[in-house]
Design an enzyme around this catalytic site. Structure first.
Site, PDB file in Angstrom:
ATOM      1  N   LYS A  92      39.473  13.239  26.413  1.00 16.48           N
ATOM      2  CA  LYS A  92      40.832  12.741  26.692  1.00 16.48           C
ATOM      3  C   LYS A  92      40.861  11.997  28.036  1.00 16.48           C
ATOM      4  O   LYS A  92      41.546  10.975  28.174  1.00 16.48           O
ATOM      5  CB  LYS A  92      41.817  13.911  26.692  1.00 16.48           C
ATOM      6  CG  LYS A  92      43.235  13.556  27.121  1.00 16.48           C
ATOM      7  CD  LYS A  92      43.963  12.615  26.152  1.00 16.48           C
ATOM      8  CE  LYS A  92      45.330  12.236  26.704  1.00 16.48           C
ATOM      9  NZ  LYS A  92      46.072  11.318  25.863  1.00 16.48           N
ATOM     10  N   LYS A 143      48.647  11.582  37.042  1.00 15.95           N
ATOM     11  CA  LYS A 143      47.947  12.871  36.924  1.00 15.95           C
ATOM     12  C   LYS A 143      46.600  12.676  36.224  1.00 15.95           C
ATOM     13  O   LYS A 143      45.565  13.159  36.665  1.00 15.95           O
ATOM     14  CB  LYS A 143      48.830  13.844  36.133  1.00 15.95           C
ATOM     15  CG  LYS A 143      48.098  15.091  35.667  1.00 15.95           C
ATOM     16  CD  LYS A 143      48.671  15.702  34.389  1.00 15.95           C
ATOM     17  CE  LYS A 143      48.801  14.791  33.218  1.00 15.95           C
ATOM     18  NZ  LYS A 143      48.740  15.365  31.897  1.00 15.95           N
TER      19      LYS A 143
HETATM   20  P1  NAD Z   1      57.391  15.986  28.797  1.00 14.14           P
HETATM   21  O1  NAD Z   1      57.643  16.114  30.262  1.00 14.14           O
HETATM   22  O2  NAD Z   1      58.301  15.165  27.955  1.00 14.14           O
HETATM   23  O3  NAD Z   1      57.333  17.462  28.137  1.00 14.14           O
HETATM   24  C1  NAD Z   1      56.855  18.608  28.793  1.00 14.14           C
HETATM   25  C2  NAD Z   1      57.822  19.737  28.490  1.00 14.14           C
HETATM   26  O4  NAD Z   1      57.314  20.960  29.015  1.00 14.14           O
HETATM   27  C3  NAD Z   1      59.209  19.523  29.123  1.00 14.14           C
HETATM   28  O5  NAD Z   1      60.203  19.562  28.118  1.00 14.14           O
HETATM   29  C4  NAD Z   1      59.334  20.675  30.118  1.00 14.14           C
HETATM   30  O6  NAD Z   1      60.672  21.161  30.229  1.00 14.14           O
HETATM   31  C5  NAD Z   1      58.416  21.709  29.500  1.00 14.14           C
HETATM   32  N1  NAD Z   1      57.906  22.689  30.455  1.00 14.14           N
HETATM   33  C6  NAD Z   1      57.323  22.469  31.663  1.00 14.14           C
HETATM   34  N2  NAD Z   1      56.952  23.637  32.219  1.00 14.14           N
HETATM   35  C7  NAD Z   1      57.302  24.611  31.334  1.00 14.14           C
HETATM   36  C8  NAD Z   1      57.168  26.023  31.326  1.00 14.14           C
HETATM   37  N3  NAD Z   1      56.612  26.665  32.361  1.00 14.14           N
HETATM   38  N4  NAD Z   1      57.643  26.708  30.246  1.00 14.14           N
HETATM   39  C9  NAD Z   1      58.227  26.070  29.206  1.00 14.14           C
HETATM   40  N5  NAD Z   1      58.369  24.721  29.165  1.00 14.14           N
HETATM   41  C10 NAD Z   1      57.905  24.007  30.212  1.00 14.14           C
HETATM   42  O7  NAD Z   1      55.884  15.503  28.670  1.00 14.14           O
HETATM   43  P2  NAD Z   1      55.149  14.873  27.383  1.00 14.14           P
HETATM   44  O8  NAD Z   1      55.192  13.398  27.493  1.00 14.14           O
HETATM   45  O9  NAD Z   1      55.594  15.578  26.157  1.00 14.14           O
HETATM   46  O10 NAD Z   1      53.634  15.292  27.740  1.00 14.14           O
HETATM   47  C11 NAD Z   1      53.137  16.616  27.551  1.00 14.14           C
HETATM   48  C12 NAD Z   1      51.623  16.581  27.690  1.00 14.14           C
HETATM   49  O11 NAD Z   1      51.085  15.692  26.696  1.00 14.14           O
HETATM   50  C13 NAD Z   1      51.116  16.078  29.048  1.00 14.14           C
HETATM   51  O12 NAD Z   1      49.976  16.785  29.421  1.00 14.14           O
HETATM   52  C14 NAD Z   1      50.796  14.621  28.753  1.00 14.14           C
HETATM   53  O13 NAD Z   1      49.822  14.124  29.652  1.00 14.14           O
HETATM   54  C15 NAD Z   1      50.298  14.701  27.325  1.00 14.14           C
HETATM   55  N6  NAD Z   1      50.439  13.477  26.508  1.00 14.14           N
HETATM   56  C16 NAD Z   1      51.594  12.759  26.511  1.00 14.14           C
HETATM   57  C17 NAD Z   1      51.696  11.603  25.717  1.00 14.14           C
HETATM   58  C18 NAD Z   1      52.948  10.739  25.688  1.00 14.14           C
HETATM   59  O14 NAD Z   1      52.883   9.613  25.160  1.00 14.14           O
HETATM   60  N7  NAD Z   1      54.083  11.176  26.192  1.00 14.14           N
HETATM   61  C19 NAD Z   1      50.610  11.211  24.921  1.00 14.14           C
HETATM   62  C20 NAD Z   1      49.461  11.989  24.906  1.00 14.14           C
HETATM   63  C21 NAD Z   1      49.385  13.122  25.706  1.00 14.14           C
END
Ligand code: NAD
Length: 301
Positions: A171, A239
Site C-alpha cells: 500500500k 501521512k
Molecule cells: P475518514 O476520516 O473519512 O474516516 C475515518 C473514521 O474513523 C472517521 O469517521 C472517524 O470518526 C473514525 N475514527 C477515528 N478514530 C476513531 C476511534 N478511536 N474509534 C472509532 N472511530 C474512530 O477517513 P477515510 O478516508 O475513510 O480513510 C480511512 C483509512 O483508509 C485511512 O487509513 C486512509 O488512509 C485509508 N484510505 C482512504 C481512501 C480514500 O479514498 N478516502 C482510499 C484508500 C485508503
C-alpha cells in the site's frame, strides 16, 4: 452469515460496512462520531454505543481508521479490541498504517489469542462505493483464507502479498505511485493551460495512450472543474508519504522523486488545503507557476 464489528465509518468504512450488511452479514458499526452509523443502519446494519459493545459477540472485527496511533489505540487501549474480543476473533485492518506497526499489532493480537491480517485498500471513495477495491493482504495463509469471502464482498482484486505488514508495504508503494501520478498530471495540466490548449480534448486523447491512468480517469475532470471535495484527503496522503519516506529509509533505498512529491504534499497541507482531495496537489503546482486561484474555497469551511 458472519457477525462483524466494523469500527471507523468514514468515507471508506461506511460504504464498505454497508456492502457487508447488504451481503447478509450482521454488521455492528461503531464510529467516534455516532451519526456516521446512520447509513449502515439504513442498509440493514446495527450501531453500537462503544467499541467494546460492537466487539462483544463479533466473529470478525474490521477496522477502517485514519492512522497508526488510531489503530493501536482501538486495538490495545483499555477499551480496546484485544481486551474485549473473544479468543479466535479475526481482526481485518483495512486502514493504511505503518508496515512495522501492522506487524507488531498482529503479533500482539496473536499473543492475546486473536488472529489479525492487514488489508489496506486502493480505489478511493468510488472503489469503496462500487465494491471494486483492490486489497493488498498481509498475514498467515489460514487467516487470509478465512477473511477472503468478506474481502471479496468489498473488493474486486484481492491478493495475498505476504506475511503481516506486507499488505501495508504494498500500500505504501501504491501511495508513492498515486502521489507521483497526481503531481505529473497537475504539471501537465498547468503546462497545457499555459499553451492555451483545449484541456478536455487533451485529457481525452492522453487517456487513450501510455499517459492514460486511473488517476487521469478519476482526477483530471475534477481538477479542471475546480472540484476538490474529498475523496482522499491531503492530510491522509501526507501521512502516507511519511510512511513511504520512513519505510524507504529503513530499507536503505532512495526514493528521490517520492521525496520531492512528499514535500509538495506537505506544502499543500501547509497552505491550508489538508482537508481537500489529494488532487488539490494541483493547486500547489499551479501556484509554483503563478497560476490557480487562492481565493476559491473548494468546499473548505
Ligand atoms: P475518514 O476520516 O473519512 O474516516 C475515518 C473514521 O474513523 C472517521 O469517521 C472517524 O470518526 C473514525 N475514527 C477515528 N478514530 C476513531 C476511534 N478511536 N474509534 C472509532 N472511530 C474512530 O477517513 P477515510 O478516508 O475513510 O480513510 C480511512 C483509512 O483508509 C485511512 O487509513 C486512509 O488512509 C485509508 N484510505 C482512504 C481512501 C480514500 O479514498 N478516502 C482510499 C484508500 C485508503
Amino acid at each position: 452469515m458472519t457477525t462483524i464489528a466494523f469500527i471507523g465509518l468514514g468515507i471508506m468504512g461506511s460504504p464498505m460496512a454497508q456492502h457487508l450488511a447488504r451481503a447478509g452479514h450482521d454488521v455492528v458499526g461503531f464510529d467516534a462520531t455516532p451519526e456516521k452509523a446512520k447509513p449502515l443502519i439504513d442498509a440493514g446494519g446495527r450501531a453500537a454505543d462503544s467499541g467494546p459493545d460492537a466487539v462483544r459477540g463479533a466473529e470478525v472485527v474490521a477496522l477502517m481508521l485514519p492512522d497508526s496511533p488510531d489503530v493501536t489505540d482501538v486495538l490495545t487501549g483499555e477499551d480496546g479490541v484485544l481486551a474485549h474480543a473473544a479468543p479466535g476473533t479475526l481482526v481485518i485492518d483495512f486502514s493504511t498504517i505503518r508496515p512495522d506497526v501492522a506487524a507488531g499489532l498482529a503479533a500482539e493480537a496473536a499473543a492475546a489469542g486473536l488472529r489479525m491480517i492487514d488489508a489496506p485498500v486502493s480505489g478511493g471513495q468510488a472503489g469503496a462505493e462500487n465494491a471494486a477495491l483492490s486489497i493488498m493482504v498481509g498475514g498467515v495463509d489460514a487467516d487470509v483464507a478465512a477473511a477472503r469471502p468478506l474481502l471479496e464482498v468489498v473488493g474486486k482484486t484481492v491478493v495475498h502479498v505476504g506475511p503481516s505488514g506486507a499488505g501495508q508495504t504494498v500500500k505504501a508503494a501504491n501511495q508513492l505511485i498515486v502521489a507521483g501520478n497526481i503531481a505529473l498530471l497537475s504539471e501537465a495540466l498547468v503546462f497545457l493551460e499555459a499553451h492555451g490548449a483545449d484541456l478536455p480534448a487533451a485529457v481525452e486523447v492522453l487517456g487513450g495512450g501510455l499517459a492514460g491512468s486511473a488517476v487521469l480517469n478519476q482526477k483530471a475532470s475534477k481538477i479542471l472543474g475546480d472540484d476538490f471535495a474529498p475523496g482522499f484527503r491531503i492530510d491522509l496522503h501526507h501521512k502516507d508519504m511519511g510512511i513511504v519516506t520512513s519505510a524507504a529509509r529503513e530499507a536503505g533505498v532512495a526514493t528521490p522523486v517520492g521525496s520531492l512529491v512528499a514535500q509538495l504534499v506537505a506544502a499543500t497541507r501547509a497552505a491550508g488545503d489538508g482537508g481537500l482531495d489529494h488532487s488539490a496537489l494541483y493547486r500547489t503546482i499551479a501556484r509554483l507557476s503563478g497560476r490557480g486561484s487562492d481565493t476559491q474555497t473548494h468546499g473548505r469551511p
